[in-house]
Design an enzyme around this catalytic site. Sequence first.
Site, mmCIF file in Angstrom:
data_model
loop_
_atom_site.group_PDB
_atom_site.id
_atom_site.type_symbol
_atom_site.label_atom_id
_atom_site.label_comp_id
_atom_site.label_asym_id
_atom_site.label_seq_id
_atom_site.Cartn_x
_atom_site.Cartn_y
_atom_site.Cartn_z
ATOM 1 N N LYS A 284 47.406 40.669 -102.126
ATOM 2 C CA LYS A 284 46.395 39.816 -101.480
ATOM 3 C C LYS A 284 46.299 40.112 -99.990
ATOM 4 O O LYS A 284 47.307 40.215 -99.309
ATOM 5 C CB LYS A 284 46.760 38.340 -101.664
ATOM 6 C CG LYS A 284 46.857 37.899 -103.106
ATOM 7 C CD LYS A 284 47.367 36.476 -103.217
ATOM 8 C CE LYS A 284 48.797 36.330 -102.747
ATOM 9 N NZ LYS A 284 49.375 35.001 -103.010
ATOM 10 N N THR B 193 43.310 26.889 -95.075
ATOM 11 C CA THR B 193 43.761 27.926 -96.016
ATOM 12 C C THR B 193 45.099 27.553 -96.660
ATOM 13 O O THR B 193 45.718 28.382 -97.328
ATOM 14 C CB THR B 193 43.921 29.274 -95.289
ATOM 15 O OG1 THR B 193 44.824 29.071 -94.182
ATOM 16 C CG2 THR B 193 42.597 29.807 -94.784
ATOM 17 N N GLY C 75 47.610 26.635 -99.210
ATOM 18 C CA GLY C 75 47.642 26.644 -100.678
ATOM 19 C C GLY C 75 46.696 27.633 -101.342
ATOM 20 O O GLY C 75 46.531 27.593 -102.567
ATOM 21 N N THR C 76 46.097 28.540 -100.566
ATOM 22 C CA THR C 76 45.179 29.504 -101.199
ATOM 23 C C THR C 76 45.911 30.371 -102.236
ATOM 24 O O THR C 76 45.370 30.660 -103.306
ATOM 25 C CB THR C 76 44.512 30.439 -100.162
ATOM 26 O OG1 THR C 76 45.521 30.938 -99.293
ATOM 27 C CG2 THR C 76 43.442 29.722 -99.371
ATOM 28 N N GLY C 77 47.142 30.782 -101.897
ATOM 29 C CA GLY C 77 47.896 31.654 -102.805
ATOM 30 C C GLY C 77 48.247 30.933 -104.101
ATOM 31 O O GLY C 77 48.110 31.490 -105.202
ATOM 32 N N CYS C 78 48.699 29.677 -103.978
ATOM 33 C CA CYS C 78 49.047 28.882 -105.175
ATOM 34 C C CYS C 78 47.805 28.678 -106.026
ATOM 35 O O CYS C 78 47.829 28.844 -107.257
ATOM 36 C CB CYS C 78 49.588 27.510 -104.771
ATOM 37 S SG CYS C 78 50.989 27.566 -103.651
#
Length: 317
Positions: free
Chosen positions: A183, A216, A218-221
């Site tokens: 990512k 942004t 928590g975007t990865g979760c």
Amino acid sequence: MTAPASRPPVALSIAGTDPSGGAGIHADLKAFCARGVYGTTAITALVAQNTHGVSEVYGIDEAFVEAQLASVLDDLPVDATKTGMLSTRSLVDLVCRAVDERDLGYFVVDPVMVATSGHRLLDDDAVDSVRRQLMPRADLITPNLPEAALLLGESEPEAASIEQMRDQAGRLIEHGARGVLLKGGHGVDDEVIDVLALADGTTAEFTHTRIRTPNTHGTGCTLSATITAEMAAARHAQASTASGADTTASGADATVSGADATASETTTASETITAAVERSLDYLARALASADHWQLSLNPEGAHGPVDHLVDLTVTR
Ligand SMILES: Nc1ncnc2c1ncn2[C@@H]1O[C@H](COP(=O)(O)OP(=O)(O)OP(=O)(O)O)[C@@H](O)[C@H]1O
Ligand SMILES: Cc1ncc(CO)c(N)n1
């Protein structure tokens, strides 16, 4: 006449909490709901955190995480599972045993290591277990730029260009996962590029306009949970087609996931992964854009708010 039994796709998140609702298991459940998938959880750590960062972590012991996993897996047919914050080496090992001994469906690993606030979410001595034990069991791992570098080795620099991202994604695949989504959210360019490399040699790149927003958290979760939901839906549909009927427990028999899949089944899994990633990145872009101007924090200075998980939902009152 009674209606025939049916069920929705089921996803499981093994992760830590975020009482402020933007990241961790809270984000995962919202993303599962938003994508029409029934969500279940096993909590690995209680985390005191909000849009300003992590203040405390309360670890959950291995036996209790195991009991939570048994509660879910002894009762419900899980079509896909994701891991987020795993905290300790013993929890990484426990999850590896669960993958070997139970049917977790498609298996997505978000190798959560450090919160944006700098707080460690994975012990130092667990990184090697993620690298050697967890990654080879994954259908997809979703590292961000610093996590990808750490997984490749202590002295590996973070990728600073698309060429370096491609190179690192290719080398991470050699650790045994079926797919790597590297990512690019931590970059600085006007475009965010995410690189997908699959074990069958195919690659894909996804480009989105970078949204200049502080929101942004928590975007990865959210992304890994959405991918898991899409893969759960795909497996549920594949199992339904294979059995010629709606599934109750037969999702567990789907052969598309797992180390013993045949070549053609592997191709199907690659297509499933690629489609799930593409759909999930589009959803995340909508969720980011919708929360662009949100100001949730009572102390907005320095806050990183969440995305709008329910962007596609219309509520009638
Ligand atoms: N400002 C942004 N604009 C557009 N897309 C973004 C932005 N920030 C993140 N993304 C998208 O979100 C995805 C995940 O972001 P990132 O690389 O920051 O993951 P992460 O560091 O694991 O997230 P987290 O903040 O939850 O720890 C990226 O792949 C990218 O597609
Ligand atoms: C519990 C948890 N998992 C992952 C992250 C990374 O976003 C976080 N902040 N909190």
